[in-house]
Design an enzyme around this catalytic site. Structure first.
Site, PDB file in Angstrom:
ATOM      1  N   GLN A  71     -19.291 -82.003 -45.169  1.00 18.48           N
ATOM      2  CA  GLN A  71     -19.160 -80.880 -46.091  1.00 18.48           C
ATOM      3  C   GLN A  71     -17.759 -80.804 -46.709  1.00 18.48           C
ATOM      4  O   GLN A  71     -16.809 -81.417 -46.228  1.00 18.48           O
ATOM      5  CB  GLN A  71     -19.442 -79.565 -45.362  1.00 18.48           C
ATOM      6  CG  GLN A  71     -20.901 -79.315 -45.034  1.00 18.48           C
ATOM      7  CD  GLN A  71     -21.090 -77.924 -44.457  1.00 18.48           C
ATOM      8  OE1 GLN A  71     -21.381 -77.775 -43.289  1.00 18.48           O
ATOM      9  NE2 GLN A  71     -20.922 -76.903 -45.279  1.00 18.48           N
ATOM     10  N   HIS A  72     -17.674 -80.017 -47.763  1.00 20.12           N
ATOM     11  CA  HIS A  72     -16.436 -79.486 -48.343  1.00 20.12           C
ATOM     12  C   HIS A  72     -15.584 -80.468 -49.153  1.00 20.12           C
ATOM     13  O   HIS A  72     -14.775 -80.023 -49.959  1.00 20.12           O
ATOM     14  CB  HIS A  72     -15.498 -78.906 -47.267  1.00 20.12           C
ATOM     15  CG  HIS A  72     -16.080 -77.840 -46.409  1.00 20.12           C
ATOM     16  ND1 HIS A  72     -16.653 -76.695 -46.906  1.00 20.12           N
ATOM     17  CD2 HIS A  72     -16.178 -77.756 -45.056  1.00 20.12           C
ATOM     18  CE1 HIS A  72     -17.065 -75.937 -45.895  1.00 20.12           C
ATOM     19  NE2 HIS A  72     -16.799 -76.564 -44.772  1.00 20.12           N
ATOM     20  N   ASP A 234     -23.727 -82.006 -43.724  1.00 22.40           N
ATOM     21  CA  ASP A 234     -24.056 -82.563 -42.405  1.00 22.40           C
ATOM     22  C   ASP A 234     -24.608 -81.530 -41.432  1.00 22.40           C
ATOM     23  O   ASP A 234     -25.545 -81.822 -40.680  1.00 22.40           O
ATOM     24  CB  ASP A 234     -22.850 -83.301 -41.816  1.00 22.40           C
ATOM     25  CG  ASP A 234     -21.573 -82.485 -41.786  1.00 22.40           C
ATOM     26  OD1 ASP A 234     -21.574 -81.302 -42.193  1.00 22.40           O
ATOM     27  OD2 ASP A 234     -20.538 -83.042 -41.370  1.00 22.40           O
TER      28      ASP A 234
END
Length: 466
Positions: A71-72, A234
């Site tokens: 992520q991110h 994820d």
């Protein structure tokens, strides 16, 4: 037999599984490493994906594929779709000051929680974009579109035909800091506040939507269609992979540590401890994340010059509480609590407790105490606590976790839960059903132990004093 594929493009490696779409039975798999670091060229992910797909026997006989990824991360593209600079990953903490500034500018944590369900910390994409605008204005000026790691890989699989074809899903979008799980819309005002303008963004697809088709060159066939599912972050993929349902709490011990639950309504935590994410099914995924999890065990094993299995044996030979030794596991700063500049430390060291066994036990307990704080922060009375991830393979972790958490835990059979969840999403697309297919899974093994609240209390004292 209809086959589907799932990808886990994690911080450390790329894993690909090919499974029977109806039953979930594993047919074949492959993997390839990623380079280390918190700043990585996305092309490295692509090369690893190609190697992992080849190791898994290719995609020629696969009906659909989905990508789950870390992520991110911030992937910036120019007008032609070229990568502007190396991607900043979730665990790159250089944007910590930007996060604090953004929180203050909007009026404090409560304002962010109300706007997007989460209070941004250095992990979030929105903070990395503020850092880019302030520290690399030339790169910021060249940025025509912004996407996430899973978005970029899905786009590449589809042929990368222009930034206007970028797609994402609600789960991964909810970790950017500029998409609201409650409204299902981008908050472009927050993006403009952070970046100074609004670059092109991926279209947010619903869970069962089609993101396109894998190009014939990547699929390895000029005939059959290989559908692309939306993919997801994820943690959202792991929830699908482990079969988490409302009432379950999942504790995942990987590169990061996460504690999350499947919920029917969006959450807002003004303290910032709980991120109010969406999931990959249309529900929600309140989540607590720590930066330091399985690598705490890696570091302890390296210090002691032992393998992870030997570290586990050492820890199990030490008493609960490690003879007064407390290890604070902030080896790379920390996200929860938000201490990006913190370091790890060992407290209570005396001649009497200076043993390898106690240090091993303190590493296990310190890591688990951080996750137990996350479990408390969710404020739930879970039906089940599922323990997954690479760290759950440790016998010491499995034995100590119920004592630290104060409740029994269930450990499913080891698996690549993120890749499995992505494959399950691909099977959902291929089937066209209302809900994901109910795949068979092995029995989860229960672990119980007498609670050790004194260990949590001692850990809390050390954290508070620091």
């Amino acid at each position: 037999m209809t086959l589907v594929a799932g990808v886990d493009s994690s911080t450390q490696s790329c894993k690909v599984v090919v499974r029977d779409a109806a039953t979930g039975e594993l047919v074949r798999e492959g993997r390839a490493p990623h380079p280390p670091g918190t700043e990585v060229a996305p092309e490295e992910w692509w090369r690893a994906l190609e190697r992992a797909v080849a190791a898994a026997g290719g995609l020629a006989d696969v009906a659909a594929i989905a990508v789950g990824a870390q992520q991110h991360g911030m992937v910036c593209l120019d007008e032609r779709g070229g990568v502007v600079r190396d991607a900043l990953l979730w665990n790159d903490t250089r944007s910590a000051r930007a996060a604090a500034d953004l929180v203050a500018e909007l009026g404090g944590p409560a304002a962010w929680a109300e706007a997007v369900g989460s209070v941004p910390v250095a992990s979030f994409t929105v903070t990395k974009l503020r850092w880019l605008a302030e520290h690399e204005p030339e790169s910021a000026a060249r940025t025509a579109a912004v996407c996430l790691p899973h978005d970029w890989l899905t786009w590449r699989l589809a042929g990368a035909t222009g930034t206007g074809t970028l797609t994402t899903d609600r789960g991964d979008a909810s970790g950017t800091g500029y998409w609201s799980p409650a409204t299902g819309e981008y908050r472009t005002d927050l993006l403009e506040r952070a970046f100074g303008r609004v670059p092109a963004l991926p279209a947010v697809l619903p869970p069962r939507a089609e993101a396109g088709e894998v190009t014939a060159a990547e699929a390895g066939t000029a005939g059959a269609r290989v559908l692309l599912a939306p993919g997801t972050g994820d943690n959202m993929a792991a929830a699908l992979g482990v079969g988490a349902e409302p009432g379950d709490v999942v504790v995942s011990i990987g590169t990061s540590g996460t504690v999350f639950a499947v919920a029917g309504a969006p959450s807002r935590d003004a303290s910032g401890a709980v991120a109010g994410f969406a999931d990959a099914t249309g529900r929600f995924l309140p989540l607590v994340c720590t930066l330091n999890a399985a690598r705490v065990l890696d570091a302890a094993a390296a210090m002691l010059g032992v393998t992870l299995a030997e570290l586990s044996d050492l820890a199990l030979r030490a008493p609960a509480g490690a003879g007064g030794l407390v290890l604070v596991p902030y080896l790379e700063g920390e996200r929860t609590p938000n201490r990006p500049d913190a370091t790890g430390s060992v407290h209570g060291l005396r001649l009497a407790n200076a043993t390898a066994e106690n240090l091993a036990r303190a590493a296990v307990e310190g890591m688990l105490c951080g996750l137990a704080d996350g479990l408390d922060a969710l404020g739930l009375d879970p039906r089940r606590v599922l323990l997954i991830g690479g760290g759950a393979r440790s016998a010491a972790v499995r034995a100590v976790a119920p004592a630290i958490f104060g409740c029994p835990v269930l450990v499913p059979e080891p698996g690549e839960y993120v890749a499995d969840g992505a494959a399950r999403q691909a099977a959902w697309l291929a089937a066209g059903t209302d809900e994901p297919p109910a795949w068979r899974s092995g029995e989860a093994r229960p672990y119980e132990a007498d609670p050790t609240p004194q260990v949590r209390s001692r850990y809390a004292e050390v954290i508070s004093a620091g």
